[in-house]
Design an enzyme around this catalytic site. Sequence first.
Site, PDB file in Angstrom:
ATOM      1  N   SER A 213       0.848  -1.204   0.000  1.00 54.54           N
ATOM      2  CA  SER A 213       0.000   0.000   0.000  1.00 54.54           C
ATOM      3  C   SER A 213       0.875   1.242   0.000  1.00 54.54           C
ATOM      4  O   SER A 213       1.640   1.464  -0.935  1.00 54.54           O
ATOM      5  CB  SER A 213      -0.959  -0.026   1.193  1.00 54.54           C
ATOM      6  N   THR A 214       0.786   2.074   1.048  1.00 54.70           N
ATOM      7  CA  THR A 214       1.532   3.338   1.089  1.00 54.70           C
ATOM      8  C   THR A 214       3.031   3.076   0.968  1.00 54.70           C
ATOM      9  O   THR A 214       3.597   2.301   1.720  1.00 54.70           O
ATOM     10  CB  THR A 214       1.251   4.079   2.410  1.00 54.70           C
ATOM     11  N   HIS A 240      -2.735  -0.874  -3.376  1.00 57.97           N
ATOM     12  CA  HIS A 240      -3.872   0.027  -3.164  1.00 57.97           C
ATOM     13  C   HIS A 240      -3.688   1.262  -4.038  1.00 57.97           C
ATOM     14  O   HIS A 240      -2.796   2.078  -3.810  1.00 57.97           O
ATOM     15  CB  HIS A 240      -3.962   0.435  -1.691  1.00 57.97           C
ATOM     16  N   MET A 333      -0.091   1.290   5.184  1.00 54.49           N
ATOM     17  CA  MET A 333      -0.846   1.686   6.369  1.00 54.49           C
ATOM     18  C   MET A 333      -1.918   0.646   6.690  1.00 54.49           C
ATOM     19  O   MET A 333      -2.524   0.065   5.787  1.00 54.49           O
ATOM     20  CB  MET A 333      -1.523   3.036   6.089  1.00 54.49           C
ATOM     21  N   ASP A 336      -4.394  -4.502   6.220  1.00 56.59           N
ATOM     22  CA  ASP A 336      -4.856  -5.301   5.093  1.00 56.59           C
ATOM     23  C   ASP A 336      -3.803  -6.337   4.716  1.00 56.59           C
ATOM     24  O   ASP A 336      -2.627  -6.017   4.555  1.00 56.59           O
ATOM     25  CB  ASP A 336      -5.156  -4.408   3.883  1.00 56.59           C
TER      26      ASP A 336
END
Length: 397
Positions: A213-214, A240, A333, A336
Site C-alpha cells: 500500500s503506502t 492500493h 498503512m 490489510d
Amino acid sequence: MDNIEVLVCDDSSLMRNMISRIVDSAEGMHTAGTAMNGKFCLQKIPLLKPDLILLDIEMPEMTGVQFLEERKKLGIDIPVIILSSIATKGAAVTMQCLELGASDFITKPGGSVSVNITSVGSSIIEKIASYGGKYARAHGKNIASPEVFVHQAKLKEAEAAAVKEGIISKIKPSETKPEPLPATLWTPPHKEPAVITPLRQSGPIDVVALGISTGGPNALREVFAKIDPKFSKPILVVQHMPAGFTKEFAASLDKICPLKVKEAEDGDLIHPGQIYIAPGDFHIVVQKSTLCNVIRLSKEDLRNGHRPSADVLFESVAKLYKNRALGVIMTGMGRDGAAQLAEMRKQGARTLGQDEKSSIVYGMPRAAWELGAVQKQVSLENMAAEMSAVIKEQAGV
C-alpha cells in the site's frame, strides 16, 4: 513533538489556500510556505527546508514534470506527492512523475481546481505523515507515527460528519470511535509474534501473491527492476491504487522489469514468469481451471477499507494453492493482508515481510509479523533476491 513542514506548490491561489488549511488542521503538521509554480518552489526549498512537497502538475512557467526533472538534476531528496487529475491523460503524466522520482500521488476530485479537495483531506494527511514523517525523522525530528496522524484525521472527519448531519452541535473527542491515542505515542509498541503451526510442509512454489500500500509505487519499481529475468513463477499484486491509474502503473513497471507486467483482466490465464497488477476498484482472486488457473475480478464489498484488498487475494491463494505459494507483504498503512497471510502460512505457504527500516509505513508488515504470518523480514533492497532464493530453495535447486 516537531512539525512536519510542508511546501504547497499549485498555480491556483484557491487550491494553495485550501490545501494549506488541510495541512495546518493536523496537529504536528505545518505549511512552511506556498509556491505558484515549479520555479518558485525550487527557489523556496533552501529557505523553507520542507520535509515534503505537495506538487500540482499543470502550472505555468515550470510544470510539475519540469520541476521533478530539475529536482533530479540538483539531487534534492525531499519527498514529493503529486496532486493529480483522474483523467486518462492525468494518469499517464502521473506515472511519468513517479518515474522521475515522485513518491506517490493523490487524485484531485473534480479536476485541477477542485473545491472538493477537502474530500481527500485524510489521504493528504496520510501521505504527508507517511513520506514527510519518515524524511523528518531521518533528519533528527521527533515525529509521531503515521497511524497517530490518520487516527486524528478520522476523529475530525467523524466530528464534521456529526455536525453536518445535525446529530450534535459539537462533538468531543472522547465521544468518538475509536478512542484517541496517547499524545506520547510516537510508534506502536513491538509485540512478540504469535506462533503458527502449519498444517503441512511447504512444497514447490507455483505462485507469488504480494500485498502493498503506502510507499508501494516506488517499492515495486525497485523490486521488479531487480527481479531475476529467469524468475519463472507468476506474481499477483495488490497495490492500493484508485481506478484509472493501475493500467498506466502496470505499463510503467513493464518498462523497467525483465518480466512482463500487465494490469490483470477477468479471465486472464495465470502464466509463469508474468506479473499481474490488480486493477483499481476490483478485488482479484484465483480460480482453478483444467489446463491453467485463471484470474477473476470482483466488485464485492471493500475489505479492510480497500478494493482491491490484499486479504482477498491471500485468502484465495491459500484455498487454491495451499502450501505451494509464496506470500509477500510490504510497506503500507493499516492491517490489510495480515490476517490472510497468516492463513497462507497456516496452509504451509512460505511468507516474507518487508522490514521496518525500509518501509515507508510499517503498518501492514508489522500487523502480519505480530500474527506470526511472516517467516522472515527482508529489506526492500534485498526483497527481489530473497523471493528468488525462496523459489529455488523450495524447488530443491
